[in-house]
Design a protein around this motif. Structure first.
Motif, PDB file in Angstrom:
ATOM      1  N   UNK A   1       0.834  -1.205   0.000  1.00  0.00           N
ATOM      2  CA  UNK A   1       0.000   0.000   0.000  1.00  0.00           C
ATOM      3  C   UNK A   1       0.867   1.252   0.000  1.00  0.00           C
ATOM      4  N   UNK A   2       1.946   1.222   0.758  1.00  0.00           N
ATOM      5  CA  UNK A   2       2.844   2.375   0.798  1.00  0.00           C
ATOM      6  C   UNK A   2       3.462   2.624  -0.567  1.00  0.00           C
ATOM      7  N   UNK A   3       3.861   1.563  -1.258  1.00  0.00           N
ATOM      8  CA  UNK A   3       4.478   1.721  -2.567  1.00  0.00           C
ATOM      9  C   UNK A   3       3.498   2.314  -3.572  1.00  0.00           C
ATOM     10  N   UNK A   4       2.261   1.844  -3.563  1.00  0.00           N
ATOM     11  CA  UNK A   4       1.278   2.362  -4.507  1.00  0.00           C
ATOM     12  C   UNK A   4       0.866   3.790  -4.174  1.00  0.00           C
ATOM     13  N   UNK A   5       0.807   4.122  -2.883  1.00  0.00           N
ATOM     14  CA  UNK A   5       0.521   5.504  -2.500  1.00  0.00           C
ATOM     15  C   UNK A   5       1.655   6.426  -2.917  1.00  0.00           C
ATOM     16  N   UNK A   6       2.878   5.956  -2.777  1.00  0.00           N
ATOM     17  CA  UNK A   6       4.029   6.746  -3.204  1.00  0.00           C
ATOM     18  C   UNK A   6       4.014   6.939  -4.714  1.00  0.00           C
ATOM     19  N   UNK A   7       3.681   5.888  -5.454  1.00  0.00           N
ATOM     20  CA  UNK A   7       3.587   5.999  -6.908  1.00  0.00           C
ATOM     21  C   UNK A   7       2.551   7.045  -7.302  1.00  0.00           C
ATOM     22  N   UNK A   8       1.398   7.041  -6.637  1.00  0.00           N
ATOM     23  CA  UNK A   8       0.354   8.019  -6.946  1.00  0.00           C
ATOM     24  C   UNK A   8       0.847   9.438  -6.686  1.00  0.00           C
ATOM     25  N   UNK A   9       1.560   9.637  -5.580  1.00  0.00           N
ATOM     26  CA  UNK A   9       2.087  10.970  -5.263  1.00  0.00           C
ATOM     27  C   UNK A   9       3.125  11.396  -6.294  1.00  0.00           C
ATOM     28  N   UNK A  10       3.981  10.477  -6.685  1.00  0.00           N
ATOM     29  CA  UNK A  10       4.998  10.793  -7.693  1.00  0.00           C
ATOM     30  C   UNK A  10       4.350  11.158  -9.034  1.00  0.00           C
ATOM     31  N   UNK A  11       3.332  10.419  -9.417  1.00  0.00           N
ATOM     32  CA  UNK A  11       2.672  10.715 -10.688  1.00  0.00           C
ATOM     33  C   UNK A  11       1.970  12.060 -10.626  1.00  0.00           C
ATOM     34  N   UNK A  12       1.327  12.335  -9.508  1.00  0.00           N
ATOM     35  CA  UNK A  12       0.649  13.629  -9.381  1.00  0.00           C
ATOM     36  C   UNK A  12       1.649  14.773  -9.533  1.00  0.00           C
ATOM     37  N   UNK A  13       2.801  14.656  -8.861  1.00  0.00           N
ATOM     38  CA  UNK A  13       3.830  15.689  -8.985  1.00  0.00           C
ATOM     39  C   UNK A  13       4.315  15.801 -10.431  1.00  0.00           C
ATOM     40  N   UNK A  14       4.507  14.658 -11.084  1.00  0.00           N
ATOM     41  CA  UNK A  14       5.003  14.676 -12.461  1.00  0.00           C
ATOM     42  C   UNK A  14       4.002  15.346 -13.394  1.00  0.00           C
ATOM     43  N   UNK A  15       2.708  15.115 -13.158  1.00  0.00           N
ATOM     44  CA  UNK A  15       1.689  15.757 -13.993  1.00  0.00           C
ATOM     45  C   UNK A  15       1.697  17.269 -13.785  1.00  0.00           C
ATOM     46  N   UNK A  16       1.807  17.703 -12.541  1.00  0.00           N
ATOM     47  CA  UNK A  16       1.857  19.148 -12.275  1.00  0.00           C
ATOM     48  C   UNK A  16       3.078  19.769 -12.946  1.00  0.00           C
ATOM     49  N   UNK A  17       4.235  19.132 -12.770  1.00  0.00           N
ATOM     50  CA  UNK A  17       5.471  19.690 -13.300  1.00  0.00           C
ATOM     51  C   UNK A  17       5.498  19.699 -14.829  1.00  0.00           C
ATOM     52  N   UNK A  18       4.740  18.818 -15.453  1.00  0.00           N
ATOM     53  CA  UNK A  18       4.711  18.790 -16.918  1.00  0.00           C
ATOM     54  C   UNK A  18       3.521  19.555 -17.488  1.00  0.00           C
ATOM     55  N   UNK A  19       2.692  20.154 -16.607  1.00  0.00           N
ATOM     56  CA  UNK A  19       1.572  20.958 -17.069  1.00  0.00           C
ATOM     57  C   UNK A  19       0.405  20.154 -17.602  1.00  0.00           C
ATOM     58  N   UNK A  20       0.177  18.971 -17.017  1.00  0.00           N
ATOM     59  CA  UNK A  20      -0.879  18.088 -17.512  1.00  0.00           C
ATOM     60  C   UNK A  20      -1.988  17.931 -16.471  1.00  0.00           C
ATOM     61  N   UNK A  21      -3.230  18.180 -16.834  1.00  0.00           N
ATOM     62  CA  UNK A  21      -4.317  18.023 -15.872  1.00  0.00           C
ATOM     63  C   UNK A  21      -4.718  16.581 -15.617  1.00  0.00           C
ATOM     64  N   UNK A  22      -4.268  15.655 -16.482  1.00  0.00           N
ATOM     65  CA  UNK A  22      -4.644  14.248 -16.319  1.00  0.00           C
ATOM     66  C   UNK A  22      -3.732  13.393 -17.196  1.00  0.00           C
ATOM     67  N   UNK A  23      -3.760  12.058 -17.012  1.00  0.00           N
ATOM     68  CA  UNK A  23      -2.900  11.195 -17.820  1.00  0.00           C
ATOM     69  C   UNK A  23      -3.176  11.283 -19.318  1.00  0.00           C
ATOM     70  N   UNK A  24      -4.427  11.467 -19.710  1.00  0.00           N
ATOM     71  CA  UNK A  24      -4.730  11.549 -21.136  1.00  0.00           C
ATOM     72  C   UNK A  24      -3.974  12.700 -21.788  1.00  0.00           C
ATOM     73  N   UNK A  25      -3.886  13.841 -21.104  1.00  0.00           N
ATOM     74  CA  UNK A  25      -3.182  14.984 -21.676  1.00  0.00           C
ATOM     75  C   UNK A  25      -1.677  14.733 -21.753  1.00  0.00           C
ATOM     76  N   UNK A  26      -1.154  13.864 -20.873  1.00  0.00           N
ATOM     77  CA  UNK A  26       0.277  13.556 -20.905  1.00  0.00           C
ATOM     78  C   UNK A  26       0.663  12.837 -22.193  1.00  0.00           C
ATOM     79  N   UNK A  27      -0.283  12.178 -22.833  1.00  0.00           N
ATOM     80  CA  UNK A  27       0.006  11.495 -24.096  1.00  0.00           C
ATOM     81  C   UNK A  27       0.256  12.488 -25.229  1.00  0.00           C
ATOM     82  N   UNK A  28      -0.039  13.758 -24.997  1.00  0.00           N
ATOM     83  CA  UNK A  28       0.215  14.784 -26.023  1.00  0.00           C
ATOM     84  C   UNK A  28       1.533  15.515 -25.795  1.00  0.00           C
ATOM     85  N   UNK A  29       2.259  15.145 -24.755  1.00  0.00           N
ATOM     86  CA  UNK A  29       3.566  15.750 -24.522  1.00  0.00           C
ATOM     87  C   UNK A  29       4.555  15.284 -25.584  1.00  0.00           C
TER      88      UNK A  29
END
Length: 367
Positions: free
Chosen positions: A333-361
């Motif tokens: 559970x800790x690993x998956x929660x950490x993954x979610x936090x890392x992805x959220x940060x990565x989306x913010x830093x790349x200017x993406x509101x969601x994973x679908x928009x990240x496919x346009x990077x």
């Protein structure tokens, strides 16, 4: 999130779970999980290929609270992630597959149950997780049909057939260790006695390789895939695709997703890194089916990289086994929660509101 009262203090990086796992696992079990085939060239290539992917972030996007939800085969998930199919999880922790499946349920992501799970598919499904069933093609076609029927009866939401294991890759660490399964770890989905060879240790020989050589069918064909497609009412995923021509043919056959994978560097050691061929596969299927990336994913930035290369999501493997070994369900559970936090940060830093928009990077290879 993990309750500190559980006694497990999670690390700050998914990669940090590896050291925690190695400290508690017998050396031969560590090698079974960590190792690759041959000289482990493909294993190393997976990490190197992802590290070479640079993502061009978009600025002034006004993103401060992105959604991490994504569409995967069979429905929506809290992350564009599924737990990869991995055999014999009771080697890592006594609670095995049910613990990792329960963690997947808590994280809102699918759990892929292996044919070679050390817990029956029915018990894994009873955790309430969204379970996909991973199928190895067996010499006994009647047993294949029985496994599919059991998966259906258990409520599995998808079937994932692995096509890159006609024989087990030559995993030299296991051979050098004379690796064999301990008595308490069995291939719980197979009839009694079908895994006896996996428990018979011999110096210089992997008992797991001997067992799979006896029960796996090496001549899986496109006709078999057609049979499986006709027999499978739920989404069908094909795992182990690297050549774009095979991806296009799988899409023509009506599969719901292809999983670009070199089996974590554990099969053909001359195979390319999964990430390096991902864009070719995405282009070849041309949105006729979903595309997932497997092999080498180690954190939220890697998920972003995969999305930017065109994937719909990823499978996460070894880091979750490390977390299971280190802390059982709480560790997973800790690993998956950490993954979610890392992805959220990565989306913010790349200017993406969601994973679908990240496919346009856009990406650059090599930095």
């Amino acid at each position: 999130m993990v309750d500190p009262a559980d006694g497990f203090v999670p690390p700050v990086s998914l990669a940090d779970f590896a050291a925690l796992a190695r400290a508690v696992l017998p050396p031969d079990v560590w090698d079974f999980v960590d190792g690759g085939s041959g000289a482990e060239t493909a294993l190393a290539a997976n990490r190197a290929a992802l590290d070479r992917v640079a993502v061009l972030p978009r600025m002034l996007a006004g993103v401060d609270d992105p959604s991490t939800e994504a569409t995967l085969p069979g429905g929506r998930a809290a992350l564009p992630v599924a737990v990869a199919p991995m055999a014999y999880q009771r080697l890592l922790h006594p609670d095995g597959e049910p613990a990792l499946a329960a963690a997947a349920r808590a994280a809102g992501v699918p759990y892929v149950a292996s044919t070679l799970a050390s817990t029956p598919i029915e018990e894994i499904a009873a955790t309430g997780a969204t379970v996909w069933f991973q199928l190895y093609w067996l010499r006994d076609r009647a047993l294949v049909a029985d496994l599919l029927d059991r998966a259906s009866a258990a409520g599995c939401a998808a079937v994932m057939v692995t096509v890159d294991v006609p024989v087990l890759g030559r995993r030299l660490r296991d051979a050098r260790n004379g690796f064999a399964l301990p008595p308490h770890v069995t291939a719980a989905n197979l009839p009694g006695g079908r895994d006896d060879l996996a428990h018979q240790g011999t110096p210089g020989v992997s008992a797991v390789a001997v067992h799979t050589g006896a029960v796996f069918a090496p001549a899986l064909s496109w006709a078999d895939l057609d049979w499986l497609r006709a027999r499978t009412p739920v989404p069908l995923l094909v795992k182990g695709i690297l050549d774009a021509r095979d991806a296009a043919r799988a899409a023509d056959a009506g599969v719901d997703a292809v999983v670009v994978s070199n089996h974590g560097g554990r099969q053909l050691d001359a195979a390319p890194a999964s990430a390096s061929v991902l864009p070719e596969v995405v282009e070849a299927v041309d949105e006729r089916c979903a595309v997932l990336l497997d092999s080498g994913v180690r954190g939220g930035v890697d998920v972003l990289r995969a999305l930017a290369l065109g994937a719909d999501g990823v499978l996460l493997g070894r880091p979750l086994l490390w977390a299971l070994a280190a802390g059982g369900r709480a560790g997973a559970e800790a690993a998956l929660a950490l993954l979610a936090a890392e992805l959220r940060d990565a989306l913010i830093l790349s200017g993406c509101p969601d994973p679908a928009s990240a496919r346009r990077l856009r990406t650059r290879i090599g930095g």
